[in-house]
Design a protein around this motif. Structure first.
Motif, PDB file in Angstrom:
ATOM      1  N   LEU B  25       0.834  -1.194   0.000  1.00 37.36           N
ATOM      2  CA  LEU B  25       0.000   0.000   0.000  1.00 37.36           C
ATOM      3  C   LEU B  25       0.877   1.256   0.000  1.00 37.36           C
ATOM      4  CD1 LEU B  25      -2.858   1.117   0.085  1.00 37.36           C
ATOM      5  CD2 LEU B  25      -2.861   0.809   2.566  1.00 37.36           C
ATOM      6  N   GLU B  26       1.943   1.232   0.778  1.00 36.92           N
ATOM      7  CA  GLU B  26       2.838   2.386   0.828  1.00 36.92           C
ATOM      8  C   GLU B  26       3.512   2.601  -0.519  1.00 36.92           C
ATOM      9  OE1 GLU B  26       5.385   2.387   4.301  1.00 36.92           O
ATOM     10  OE2 GLU B  26       3.671   3.251   5.366  1.00 36.92           O
ATOM     11  N   VAL B  27       3.953   1.520  -1.145  1.00 39.74           N
ATOM     12  CA  VAL B  27       4.627   1.644  -2.434  1.00 39.74           C
ATOM     13  C   VAL B  27       3.643   2.124  -3.505  1.00 39.74           C
ATOM     14  CG1 VAL B  27       5.860   0.396  -4.255  1.00 39.74           C
ATOM     15  CG2 VAL B  27       6.369  -0.083  -1.857  1.00 39.74           C
ATOM     16  N   VAL B  28       2.413   1.645  -3.445  1.00 40.28           N
ATOM     17  CA  VAL B  28       1.390   2.090  -4.401  1.00 40.28           C
ATOM     18  C   VAL B  28       1.189   3.596  -4.276  1.00 40.28           C
ATOM     19  CG1 VAL B  28      -1.077   2.017  -4.949  1.00 40.28           C
ATOM     20  CG2 VAL B  28       0.160  -0.109  -4.540  1.00 40.28           C
ATOM     21  N   LEU B  29       1.086   4.084  -3.048  1.00 32.70           N
ATOM     22  CA  LEU B  29       0.845   5.513  -2.837  1.00 32.70           C
ATOM     23  C   LEU B  29       2.055   6.353  -3.262  1.00 32.70           C
ATOM     24  CD1 LEU B  29      -1.043   5.337   0.580  1.00 32.70           C
ATOM     25  CD2 LEU B  29      -2.012   5.777  -1.675  1.00 32.70           C
ATOM     26  N   ILE B  30       3.249   5.851  -2.975  1.00 30.00           N
ATOM     27  CA  ILE B  30       4.461   6.567  -3.410  1.00 30.00           C
ATOM     28  C   ILE B  30       4.540   6.561  -4.934  1.00 30.00           C
ATOM     29  CG2 ILE B  30       6.983   6.497  -3.432  1.00 30.00           C
ATOM     30  CD1 ILE B  30       6.703   5.193  -0.545  1.00 30.00           C
ATOM     31  N   GLY B  31       4.294   5.376  -5.501  1.00 29.57           N
ATOM     32  CA  GLY B  31       4.378   5.215  -6.948  1.00 29.57           C
ATOM     33  C   GLY B  31       3.367   6.056  -7.698  1.00 29.57           C
ATOM     34  N   ALA B  32       2.258   6.378  -7.029  1.00 29.76           N
ATOM     35  CA  ALA B  32       1.201   7.152  -7.684  1.00 29.76           C
ATOM     36  C   ALA B  32       1.693   8.528  -8.093  1.00 29.76           C
ATOM     37  CB  ALA B  32      -0.002   7.277  -6.755  1.00 29.76           C
ATOM     38  N   ALA B  33       2.759   9.006  -7.425  1.00 26.96           N
ATOM     39  CA  ALA B  33       3.297  10.336  -7.735  1.00 26.96           C
ATOM     40  C   ALA B  33       4.004  10.358  -9.085  1.00 26.96           C
ATOM     41  CB  ALA B  33       4.249  10.756  -6.631  1.00 26.96           C
ATOM     42  N   PHE B  34       4.319   9.201  -9.649  1.00 25.27           N
ATOM     43  CA  PHE B  34       5.093   9.148 -10.883  1.00 25.27           C
ATOM     44  C   PHE B  34       4.252   9.158 -12.152  1.00 25.27           C
ATOM     45  CE2 PHE B  34       7.942   7.719  -7.595  1.00 25.27           C
ATOM     46  CZ  PHE B  34       9.130   8.356  -7.922  1.00 25.27           C
ATOM     47  N   GLU B  35       2.974   9.365 -11.998  1.00 26.25           N
ATOM     48  CA  GLU B  35       2.050   9.519 -13.118  1.00 26.25           C
ATOM     49  C   GLU B  35       2.178   8.431 -14.178  1.00 26.25           C
ATOM     50  OE1 GLU B  35       2.181  13.533 -14.542  1.00 26.25           O
ATOM     51  OE2 GLU B  35       1.573  14.336 -12.589  1.00 26.25           O
ATOM     52  N   GLN B  36       2.165   7.199 -13.690  1.00 28.27           N
ATOM     53  CA  GLN B  36       2.125   6.067 -14.606  1.00 28.27           C
ATOM     54  C   GLN B  36       0.687   5.554 -14.653  1.00 28.27           C
ATOM     55  OE1 GLN B  36       4.842   5.183 -16.337  1.00 28.27           O
ATOM     56  NE2 GLN B  36       6.088   6.709 -15.284  1.00 28.27           N
ATOM     57  N   ASP B  37       0.469   4.578 -15.521  1.00 33.83           N
ATOM     58  CA  ASP B  37      -0.856   3.962 -15.619  1.00 33.83           C
ATOM     59  C   ASP B  37      -0.890   2.806 -14.600  1.00 33.83           C
ATOM     60  OD1 ASP B  37      -3.129   2.586 -16.234  1.00 33.83           O
ATOM     61  OD2 ASP B  37      -2.693   2.363 -18.367  1.00 33.83           O
ATOM     62  N   VAL B  38      -1.482   3.085 -13.437  1.00 34.74           N
ATOM     63  CA  VAL B  38      -1.381   2.144 -12.318  1.00 34.74           C
ATOM     64  C   VAL B  38      -2.633   1.290 -12.142  1.00 34.74           C
ATOM     65  CG1 VAL B  38      -1.108   1.935  -9.816  1.00 34.74           C
ATOM     66  CG2 VAL B  38       0.236   3.629 -11.085  1.00 34.74           C
ATOM     67  N   SER B  39      -2.420  -0.020 -11.968  1.00 35.05           N
ATOM     68  CA  SER B  39      -3.503  -0.932 -11.587  1.00 35.05           C
ATOM     69  C   SER B  39      -3.071  -1.657 -10.319  1.00 35.05           C
ATOM     70  CB  SER B  39      -3.752  -1.989 -12.659  1.00 35.05           C
ATOM     71  OG  SER B  39      -3.971  -1.407 -13.901  1.00 35.05           O
ATOM     72  N   VAL B  40      -4.035  -2.047  -9.518  1.00 32.39           N
ATOM     73  CA  VAL B  40      -3.739  -2.829  -8.323  1.00 32.39           C
ATOM     74  C   VAL B  40      -4.595  -4.090  -8.375  1.00 32.39           C
ATOM     75  CG1 VAL B  40      -3.526  -2.790  -5.815  1.00 32.39           C
ATOM     76  CG2 VAL B  40      -3.418  -0.639  -7.091  1.00 32.39           C
TER      77      VAL B  40
END
Lengths: 99, 135
Positions: B25-40
């Protein structure tokens, strides 16, 4: 010589509960703690493994942490608090933790 | 500016028995700042992460489950839950938190964040990603 069998792993990820079930004898008790409590969800595929194990208990704090309400519990599963955990340890001769 | 990649976070662990779920969850939230196309994705015991009514007071652990409701605010619009994993564990969509995101293109309409998919569909979704992060 009775044994308290403690299972702390999810039955959907490890075989701890299966092995435990094969070792439980009359007069023993089974206590589900931590991820082991997932076995107590009535509608889950693992709930059937609890039948015939005699006294099966689940730790209240770990059920609550995982959002498993009493209404979701398999029949016959007894909810115990930490004091109940101690009582089980006291009531049995030894403890086997299926880590 | 580098090209956008499809990132997927694959969660297969129950929330409190190990630290994987929280770390993810922490990595997802950090990674969200990089403006990629994110799926979980939530598969196997990972589906337990999203259950509602988690109360960790007695267990003495931090309840991080409310944080999942922030995912929509972090521009994460795709959360996939595997149907077979839910059913095997005696759960249905009703047992999970109702997560939403606001679609700014449609006057901030609230949309469901969780998509229930079959194992076969999940396999296709996985296959379509550029990068997989495993927890």
């Amino acid at each position: 010589m009775s044994i308290l069998h403690v299972v702390n792993k999810s039955p959907y990820e490890r075989n701890s509960l299966d092995t435990c079930a094969a070792y439980v004898k009359s007069g023993d008790a089974v206590l589900l703690i931590e991820d082991g409590v997932y076995a107590a969800i009535k509608a889950g595929a693992a709930a059937g493994k609890l039948a015939g194990l005699g006294e099966v208990c689940a730790l209240a704090a770990d059920l609550a942490a995982r959002g498993i309400g009493e209404d979701k519990l398999a029949d016959g599963v007894k909810v115990v608090d930490y004091a109940g955990f101690v009582d089980l340890v006291e009531a049995t001769d030894k403890v086997q933790s299926w880590l | 500016m580098s090209e956008t990649k499809k990132f997927m976070y694959v969660n297969r662990k129950a929330p409190y028995g190990t630290i994987y779920a929280w770390e993810s969850l922490e990595v997802v939230l950090i990674g969200a700042a990089f403006e990629q196309d994110v799926s979980v994705a939530f598969i196997d015991d990972g589906v337990f992460q999203l259950t509602k009514d988690q109360d960790t007071k007695e267990a003495g652990m931090k309840n991080f489950s409310p944080t999942y409701s922030a995912l929509g605010d972090y521009e994460i619009k795709k959360i996939y839950v595997e149907k077979e994993s839910l059913e095997e564990r005696g759960l249905s969509l009703d047992d999970l938190q109702h997560l939403t995101w606001e679609d700014e293109d449609e006057d901030y309409a609230e949309k469901d964040l969780i998509q229930l998919v079959t194992r076969a569909e999940m396999a296709d979704i996985l296959a379509g990603q550029d990068v997989l992060f495993n927890f």
